[in-house]
Design a protein around this motif. Structure first.
Motif, PDB file in Angstrom:
ATOM      1  N   ALA A  44       0.791  -1.232   0.000  1.00  0.00           N
ATOM      2  CA  ALA A  44       0.000   0.000   0.000  1.00  0.00           C
ATOM      3  C   ALA A  44       0.820   1.277   0.000  1.00  0.00           C
ATOM      4  CB  ALA A  44      -0.925   0.004   1.218  1.00  0.00           C
ATOM      5  N   LYS A  45       2.108   1.184   0.252  1.00  0.00           N
ATOM      6  CA  LYS A  45       2.906   2.377   0.554  1.00  0.00           C
ATOM      7  C   LYS A  45       2.920   3.433  -0.542  1.00  0.00           C
ATOM      8  CE  LYS A  45       7.340   0.667  -0.996  1.00  0.00           C
ATOM      9  NZ  LYS A  45       8.717   0.465  -0.728  1.00  0.00           N
ATOM     10  N   ASP A  46       2.778   3.053  -1.795  1.00  0.00           N
ATOM     11  CA  ASP A  46       2.848   4.020  -2.888  1.00  0.00           C
ATOM     12  C   ASP A  46       1.487   4.322  -3.530  1.00  0.00           C
ATOM     13  OD1 ASP A  46       5.637   4.294  -2.652  1.00  0.00           O
ATOM     14  OD2 ASP A  46       5.959   2.496  -3.876  1.00  0.00           O
ATOM     15  N   LEU A  47       0.407   3.959  -2.863  1.00  0.00           N
ATOM     16  CA  LEU A  47      -0.923   4.118  -3.461  1.00  0.00           C
ATOM     17  C   LEU A  47      -1.594   5.453  -3.148  1.00  0.00           C
ATOM     18  CD1 LEU A  47      -2.432   0.545  -2.902  1.00  0.00           C
ATOM     19  CD2 LEU A  47      -1.398   1.492  -4.975  1.00  0.00           C
ATOM     20  N   ASP A  48      -0.996   6.262  -2.283  1.00  0.00           N
ATOM     21  CA  ASP A  48      -1.556   7.567  -1.934  1.00  0.00           C
ATOM     22  C   ASP A  48      -3.013   7.435  -1.469  1.00  0.00           C
ATOM     23  OD1 ASP A  48      -1.563  10.340  -1.579  1.00  0.00           O
ATOM     24  OD2 ASP A  48      -2.250  10.697  -3.635  1.00  0.00           O
ATOM     25  N   VAL A  49      -3.205   6.637  -0.442  1.00  0.00           N
ATOM     26  CA  VAL A  49      -4.529   6.309   0.083  1.00  0.00           C
ATOM     27  C   VAL A  49      -4.962   7.339   1.126  1.00  0.00           C
ATOM     28  CG1 VAL A  49      -5.768   4.586   1.473  1.00  0.00           C
ATOM     29  CG2 VAL A  49      -4.231   3.844  -0.360  1.00  0.00           C
ATOM     30  N   ASP A  50      -6.218   7.780   1.020  1.00  0.00           N
ATOM     31  CA  ASP A  50      -6.795   8.680   2.028  1.00  0.00           C
ATOM     32  C   ASP A  50      -7.438   7.889   3.166  1.00  0.00           C
ATOM     33  OD1 ASP A  50      -6.369  11.249   0.638  1.00  0.00           O
ATOM     34  OD2 ASP A  50      -7.791  10.419  -0.822  1.00  0.00           O
ATOM     35  N   LEU A  51      -8.132   6.816   2.803  1.00  0.00           N
ATOM     36  CA  LEU A  51      -8.860   6.011   3.789  1.00  0.00           C
ATOM     37  C   LEU A  51      -8.678   4.530   3.516  1.00  0.00           C
ATOM     38  CD1 LEU A  51     -12.323   7.853   3.766  1.00  0.00           C
ATOM     39  CD2 LEU A  51     -10.590   7.973   5.579  1.00  0.00           C
ATOM     40  N   VAL A  52      -8.583   3.771   4.592  1.00  0.00           N
ATOM     41  CA  VAL A  52      -8.664   2.316   4.519  1.00  0.00           C
ATOM     42  C   VAL A  52     -10.057   1.953   5.002  1.00  0.00           C
ATOM     43  CG1 VAL A  52      -7.767   0.138   5.420  1.00  0.00           C
ATOM     44  CG2 VAL A  52      -6.194   2.020   4.920  1.00  0.00           C
ATOM     45  N   LEU A 115      -8.580   2.253   0.002  1.00  0.00           N
ATOM     46  CA  LEU A 115      -8.061   0.889  -0.019  1.00  0.00           C
ATOM     47  C   LEU A 115      -9.001   0.049   0.837  1.00  0.00           C
ATOM     48  CD1 LEU A 115      -4.417  -0.241   0.507  1.00  0.00           C
ATOM     49  CD2 LEU A 115      -6.279  -1.400   1.644  1.00  0.00           C
ATOM     50  N   ILE A 116      -9.506  -1.032   0.280  1.00  0.00           N
ATOM     51  CA  ILE A 116     -10.359  -1.965   1.016  1.00  0.00           C
ATOM     52  C   ILE A 116      -9.498  -3.126   1.480  1.00  0.00           C
ATOM     53  CG2 ILE A 116     -12.334  -3.533   0.880  1.00  0.00           C
ATOM     54  CD1 ILE A 116     -13.357  -1.793  -1.484  1.00  0.00           C
ATOM     55  N   ILE A 117      -9.685  -3.538   2.733  1.00  0.00           N
ATOM     56  CA  ILE A 117      -8.931  -4.679   3.250  1.00  0.00           C
ATOM     57  C   ILE A 117      -9.856  -5.591   4.052  1.00  0.00           C
ATOM     58  CG2 ILE A 117      -8.168  -3.505   5.342  1.00  0.00           C
ATOM     59  CD1 ILE A 117      -5.426  -5.016   4.904  1.00  0.00           C
ATOM     60  N   ASP A 118      -9.662  -6.891   3.872  1.00  0.00           N
ATOM     61  CA  ASP A 118     -10.435  -7.887   4.623  1.00  0.00           C
ATOM     62  C   ASP A 118      -9.571  -9.130   4.777  1.00  0.00           C
ATOM     63  OD1 ASP A 118     -12.613  -8.834   6.042  1.00  0.00           O
ATOM     64  OD2 ASP A 118     -13.909  -9.090   4.299  1.00  0.00           O
ATOM     65  N   GLU A 140     -12.908   6.636  -4.671  1.00  0.00           N
ATOM     66  CA  GLU A 140     -12.199   5.878  -5.704  1.00  0.00           C
ATOM     67  C   GLU A 140     -11.499   4.683  -5.055  1.00  0.00           C
ATOM     68  OE1 GLU A 140      -8.349   6.246  -8.683  1.00  0.00           O
ATOM     69  OE2 GLU A 140      -9.024   8.036  -7.601  1.00  0.00           O
ATOM     70  N   VAL A 141     -11.907   3.480  -5.412  1.00  0.00           N
ATOM     71  CA  VAL A 141     -11.270   2.270  -4.885  1.00  0.00           C
ATOM     72  C   VAL A 141      -9.970   2.049  -5.653  1.00  0.00           C
ATOM     73  CG1 VAL A 141     -11.479  -0.220  -4.529  1.00  0.00           C
ATOM     74  CG2 VAL A 141     -13.498   1.257  -4.262  1.00  0.00           C
ATOM     75  N   VAL A 142      -8.829   2.210  -4.956  1.00  0.00           N
ATOM     76  CA  VAL A 142      -7.529   2.075  -5.626  1.00  0.00           C
ATOM     77  C   VAL A 142      -6.932   0.682  -5.442  1.00  0.00           C
ATOM     78  CG1 VAL A 142      -7.008   4.528  -5.592  1.00  0.00           C
ATOM     79  CG2 VAL A 142      -6.263   3.104  -3.688  1.00  0.00           C
ATOM     80  N   SER A 143      -7.396  -0.054  -4.440  1.00  0.00           N
ATOM     81  CA  SER A 143      -6.885  -1.399  -4.220  1.00  0.00           C
ATOM     82  C   SER A 143      -7.799  -2.155  -3.265  1.00  0.00           C
ATOM     83  CB  SER A 143      -5.467  -1.352  -3.637  1.00  0.00           C
ATOM     84  OG  SER A 143      -4.925  -2.648  -3.520  1.00  0.00           O
ATOM     85  N   ILE A 144      -7.833  -3.468  -3.447  1.00  0.00           N
ATOM     86  CA  ILE A 144      -8.494  -4.385  -2.525  1.00  0.00           C
ATOM     87  C   ILE A 144      -7.445  -5.390  -2.086  1.00  0.00           C
ATOM     88  CG2 ILE A 144     -10.255  -6.174  -2.258  1.00  0.00           C
ATOM     89  CD1 ILE A 144     -11.899  -4.664  -4.409  1.00  0.00           C
ATOM     90  N   MET A 145      -7.286  -5.554  -0.773  1.00  0.00           N
ATOM     91  CA  MET A 145      -6.290  -6.479  -0.231  1.00  0.00           C
ATOM     92  C   MET A 145      -6.959  -7.457   0.727  1.00  0.00           C
ATOM     93  SD  MET A 145      -3.052  -4.021   0.509  1.00  0.00           S
ATOM     94  CE  MET A 145      -2.470  -2.915  -0.754  1.00  0.00           C
ATOM     95  N   THR A 146      -6.501  -8.707   0.652  1.00  0.00           N
ATOM     96  CA  THR A 146      -6.990  -9.730   1.575  1.00  0.00           C
ATOM     97  C   THR A 146      -5.832 -10.581   2.075  1.00  0.00           C
ATOM     98  OG1 THR A 146      -7.430 -11.404  -0.137  1.00  0.00           O
ATOM     99  CG2 THR A 146      -9.223  -9.877   0.378  1.00  0.00           C
TER     100      THR A 146
END
Length: 172
Positions: A44-52, A115-118, A140-146
């Motif tokens: 996630a470090k380079d995704l410029d995420v505002d919220l998880v 970024l969505i995480i589950d 804007e969903v930039v990534s989904i991680m599980t």
């Protein structure tokens, strides 16, 4: 570290034919937990995420730690009846049932990078519903991680419009 060695597999739970992946064994192992959070942070470090955003309940475990590590806020997605303010609702199908998810209407500002995480990607219902809630709020969903992906259930196909990362995969 082989995270599969830290995950207990329980056959026929919660019903016959389901191979449940129990992550409580991973969570109590401080090295495995730290390793998992560190791997998510690296992704996630380079995704410029505002919220998880994390769906209840295990998304909260990984989501808050990840949000802290990448200097982002955290938004919980809850099961019905647990949020006290104005909400949006999204119904979805699990691999063994149906449910719905809720989010506060004011959780996301239009244009925020999410970024969505589950813990688990199975059929993709929970994660797709989470993404739909975010997009209804113009995030804007930039990534989904599980942590885990059950590849035979083809949930990734439902999420083909998104970047999806999983740390561990099982056929089912």
């Amino acid at each position: 570290m082989d995270l599969k060695e830290k995950i207990r597999v329980i056959p026929d739970f919660p019903e016959k034919g389901i191979s449940f992946k129990d992550i409580t064994t991973l969570l109590k192992d401080k090295e495995a937990l730290k390793y998992s959070i560190d791997k998510f942070t690296e992704l996630a470090k380079d995704l410029d995420v505002d919220l998880v955003v994390g769906p209840e309940a295990r998304g909260f475990i990984f989501g808050t730690a990840l949000a802290y590590n990448i200097n982002a806020g955290f938004v919980p997605i809850r099961k019905p009846g647990k949020l006290p303010h104005k909400i949006l609702v999204q119904d979805y199908v699990l691999e063994y049932g149906k449910d719905s998810l809720e989010i506060h209407e004011d959780s996301i500002i239009p244009g925020q990078r999410i970024l969505i995480i589950d813990d688990l990607l199975a059929t993709g219902g929970t994660l797709l519903s989470t993404a739909k809630l975010i997009e209804q709020l113009k995030g804007e969903v930039v990534s989904i991680m599980t942590l885990i992906e059950l590849t035979d259930l083809k949930g990734r196909e439902k999420l083909s419009n998104y970047r999806v990362e999983s740390l561990v995969s099982y056929p089912y």
